[in-house]
Design a protein around this motif. Structure first.
Motif, PDB file in Angstrom:
ATOM      1  N   LEU A   1       0.805  -1.228   0.000  1.00  0.00           N
ATOM      2  CA  LEU A   1       0.000   0.000   0.000  1.00  0.00           C
ATOM      3  C   LEU A   1       0.833   1.271   0.000  1.00  0.00           C
ATOM      4  O   LEU A   1       0.616   2.153  -0.851  1.00  0.00           O
ATOM      5  CB  LEU A   1      -0.971  -0.021   1.185  1.00  0.00           C
ATOM      6  N   PRO A   2       1.803   1.461   0.920  1.00  0.00           N
ATOM      7  CA  PRO A   2       2.548   2.729   0.906  1.00  0.00           C
ATOM      8  C   PRO A   2       3.365   2.929  -0.362  1.00  0.00           C
ATOM      9  O   PRO A   2       3.575   4.075  -0.785  1.00  0.00           O
ATOM     10  CB  PRO A   2       3.439   2.644   2.146  1.00  0.00           C
ATOM     11  N   GLU A   3       3.804   1.846  -1.008  1.00  0.00           N
ATOM     12  CA  GLU A   3       4.557   1.976  -2.252  1.00  0.00           C
ATOM     13  C   GLU A   3       3.664   2.514  -3.365  1.00  0.00           C
ATOM     14  O   GLU A   3       4.087   3.367  -4.164  1.00  0.00           O
ATOM     15  CB  GLU A   3       5.128   0.617  -2.664  1.00  0.00           C
ATOM     16  N   ILE A   4       2.437   2.032  -3.425  1.00  0.00           N
ATOM     17  CA  ILE A   4       1.501   2.499  -4.459  1.00  0.00           C
ATOM     18  C   ILE A   4       1.102   3.944  -4.193  1.00  0.00           C
ATOM     19  O   ILE A   4       1.037   4.773  -5.115  1.00  0.00           O
ATOM     20  CB  ILE A   4       0.263   1.594  -4.506  1.00  0.00           C
ATOM     21  N   VAL A   5       0.833   4.259  -2.941  1.00  0.00           N
ATOM     22  CA  VAL A   5       0.469   5.639  -2.582  1.00  0.00           C
ATOM     23  C   VAL A   5       1.589   6.592  -2.962  1.00  0.00           C
ATOM     24  O   VAL A   5       1.354   7.666  -3.537  1.00  0.00           O
ATOM     25  CB  VAL A   5       0.136   5.720  -1.076  1.00  0.00           C
ATOM     26  N   GLU A   6       2.819   6.220  -2.672  1.00  0.00           N
ATOM     27  CA  GLU A   6       3.964   7.082  -2.998  1.00  0.00           C
ATOM     28  C   GLU A   6       4.114   7.242  -4.511  1.00  0.00           C
ATOM     29  O   GLU A   6       4.379   8.342  -5.010  1.00  0.00           O
ATOM     30  CB  GLU A   6       5.239   6.498  -2.415  1.00  0.00           C
ATOM     31  N   ALA A   7       3.914   6.155  -5.251  1.00  0.00           N
ATOM     32  CA  ALA A   7       4.064   6.217  -6.713  1.00  0.00           C
ATOM     33  C   ALA A   7       3.045   7.150  -7.343  1.00  0.00           C
ATOM     34  O   ALA A   7       3.340   7.807  -8.348  1.00  0.00           O
ATOM     35  CB  ALA A   7       3.925   4.817  -7.307  1.00  0.00           C
ATOM     36  N   LEU A   8       1.859   7.233  -6.762  1.00  0.00           N
ATOM     37  CA  LEU A   8       0.791   8.041  -7.351  1.00  0.00           C
ATOM     38  C   LEU A   8       0.827   9.493  -6.883  1.00  0.00           C
ATOM     39  O   LEU A   8       0.273  10.371  -7.552  1.00  0.00           O
ATOM     40  CB  LEU A   8      -0.568   7.426  -7.026  1.00  0.00           C
ATOM     41  N   GLY A   9       1.418   9.752  -5.751  1.00  0.00           N
ATOM     42  CA  GLY A   9       1.533  11.125  -5.277  1.00  0.00           C
ATOM     43  C   GLY A   9       0.209  11.832  -5.108  1.00  0.00           C
ATOM     44  O   GLY A   9       0.123  13.052  -5.318  1.00  0.00           O
ATOM     45  N   GLY A  10      -0.816  11.099  -4.739  1.00  0.00           N
ATOM     46  CA  GLY A  10      -2.123  11.707  -4.514  1.00  0.00           C
ATOM     47  C   GLY A  10      -2.969  11.896  -5.743  1.00  0.00           C
ATOM     48  O   GLY A  10      -4.043  12.508  -5.668  1.00  0.00           O
ATOM     49  N   SER A  11      -2.519  11.384  -6.897  1.00  0.00           N
ATOM     50  CA  SER A  11      -3.283  11.595  -8.137  1.00  0.00           C
ATOM     51  C   SER A  11      -4.540  10.737  -8.228  1.00  0.00           C
ATOM     52  O   SER A  11      -5.459  11.059  -8.985  1.00  0.00           O
ATOM     53  CB  SER A  11      -2.394  11.317  -9.356  1.00  0.00           C
ATOM     54  N   LEU A  12      -4.594   9.638  -7.472  1.00  0.00           N
ATOM     55  CA  LEU A  12      -5.762   8.757  -7.485  1.00  0.00           C
ATOM     56  C   LEU A  12      -6.057   8.279  -6.070  1.00  0.00           C
ATOM     57  O   LEU A  12      -5.130   8.085  -5.273  1.00  0.00           O
ATOM     58  CB  LEU A  12      -5.503   7.515  -8.354  1.00  0.00           C
ATOM     59  N   PRO A  13      -7.333   8.046  -5.734  1.00  0.00           N
ATOM     60  CA  PRO A  13      -7.625   7.397  -4.456  1.00  0.00           C
ATOM     61  C   PRO A  13      -7.176   5.942  -4.494  1.00  0.00           C
ATOM     62  O   PRO A  13      -7.369   5.248  -5.494  1.00  0.00           O
ATOM     63  CB  PRO A  13      -9.150   7.509  -4.336  1.00  0.00           C
TER      64      PRO A  13
END
Length: 371
Positions: free
Chosen positions: A281-293
């Motif tokens: 989860l934190p890896e995906i969140v970091e990769a997206l930088g808030g661009s998607l929920p």
């Protein structure tokens, strides 16, 4: 099949519901709902990974007037708990998907209905259509080999009032589910994927003896990134991709402007030895930088797990097996009990961590256990 509609005595937690359901479901249903792929390493790693994360609370923070509300896809949700798509729920209890929907609605939880539901998608939507306080209603989609049928299914979901499509992208074929094979799993009479009843059989292409029935047969029509663009052009509903584990795939989804992602390893039911979702989860969140929920499922059994998921950047969580165990134990009431327990535990965890709202979670609330 169990037909009880009263809560079992002494069940006060999601693990308690699971333990009780083990004695309620027959061996056939238990193998299907509880089992995972191969040696079930991922199945077992999912809950263990949440447990390994520690909460690092703050004290003497004002928490009066707090709440669990979150915003997701333009809607305000009473809490961040949704019910993940699970097939053939009438195999667990006669209430099936209708009971699950009524419970979700009563507890203001979002519901994602499976393509392989054992109840027509229209009937599920009709059961909760007039509840103004219900959570979001989404339809999970497995793309079929017939594009015309896919369009028909999508349009049925739109007409019935579903608010988003959740495309499962991590299961172009079934996993090697040893428990199901050992149990000789088969659907009981009268239970089927009713929403797929009008699907024509998949054509079986002629193959040479040395060719693979999987790679040269079933997977000839497996979805690709090209299907995402086609699907977006075919519906007015937001599209959420379920089953994303790699940051590069997350970035490609963002490039295609999908509505959101669900970090999921299919509950350990497809490819074994996948990483647990709490770690991804934190890896995906970091990769997206808030661009998607970014939502997450897999192994969530306690309110502390929900709080940890939100602290790691999750927009919401989904549970699957726990509510099926509640359904098996007491029908719709059992599902409602599971949701209520989890929400109550979330509120307790927030209060004891000094977080009156989910937006007040500090960056250092979660830390890895020191070995």
């Amino acid at each position: 099949m169990n037909t009880r509609t009263a809560l079992p005595e002494g069940v006060i937690s999601l693990p308690g519901h699971e333990a009780h359901a083990r004695g309620v479901l027959d061996a056939n249903a238990w193998a299907y709902f509880a089992g995972g792929a191969a040696d079930e390493h991922t199945l077992n790693a999912n809950p263990a990974a949440w447990q390994k994360l520690q909460l690092h609370p703050r004290i003497l923070r004002p928490v009066a007037g707090g709440h669990t509300r979150v915003s997701l896809l333009g809607r305000s949700l009473a809490h961040p708990i949704l019910l993940a798509p699970v097939a053939y729920q009438r195999m667990a209890h006669p209430d099936g998907e209708i009971g699950t929907a009524l419970a979700a609605s009563a507890q203001q939880a979002g519901l994602v209905l499976s393509t392989q539901a054992s109840t027509p998608l229209e009937a599920v939507a009709d059961a909760i259509r007039n509840d103004p306080d219900r959570g979001p209603l989404w339809f999970q989609l497995y793309l079929q080999h017939d594009r015309g049928f896919n369009l028909e299914l999508i349009h049925r979901a739109e007409a019935a009032g579903y608010e988003a499509l959740v495309l499962t992208v991590d299961a172009p074929c079934n996993g090697a589910r040893d428990r199901e094979r050992q149990a000789g799993f088969r659907l009981p009479p009268g239970i089927s994927a009713v929403n797929l009843s009008r699907l024509v059989p998949r054509p079986d292409p002629a193959r040479h003896p040395h060719q693979s029935a999987l790679f040269d047969g079933l997977l000839q029509q497996a979805p690709t990134w090209d299907d995402i663009a086609w699907l977006q052009a075919s519906t007015r509903l937001p599209l959420i991709l379920k089953g994303v584990l790699h940051p590069d795939d997350a970035r490609e989804a963002a490039r295609l402007q999908v509505g959101g992602l669900i970090v999921s390893n299919h509950g350990g039911r497809t490819l074994d030895t996948l990483p647990p979702t709490a770690e991804v989860l934190p890896e995906i969140v970091e990769a997206l930088g808030g661009s998607l929920p970014v939502l997450v499922d897999g192994g969530i059994r306690r309110g502390t797990d929900v709080l940890k998921a939100m602290a790691l950047g999750g927009a919401a969580v989904l549970i699957g097996r726990p509510y099926i165990y509640g359904l098996a134990n007491a029908g719709a009431l059992g599902v409602a009990h599971v949701i209520r327990l989890l929400r109550d535990e979330l509120e307790i965890a927030m209060a004891l961590s000094g977080c009156p709202t989910l937006g007040d979670i500090p960056a250092d609330l979660v830390r890895r256990a020191r070995n």
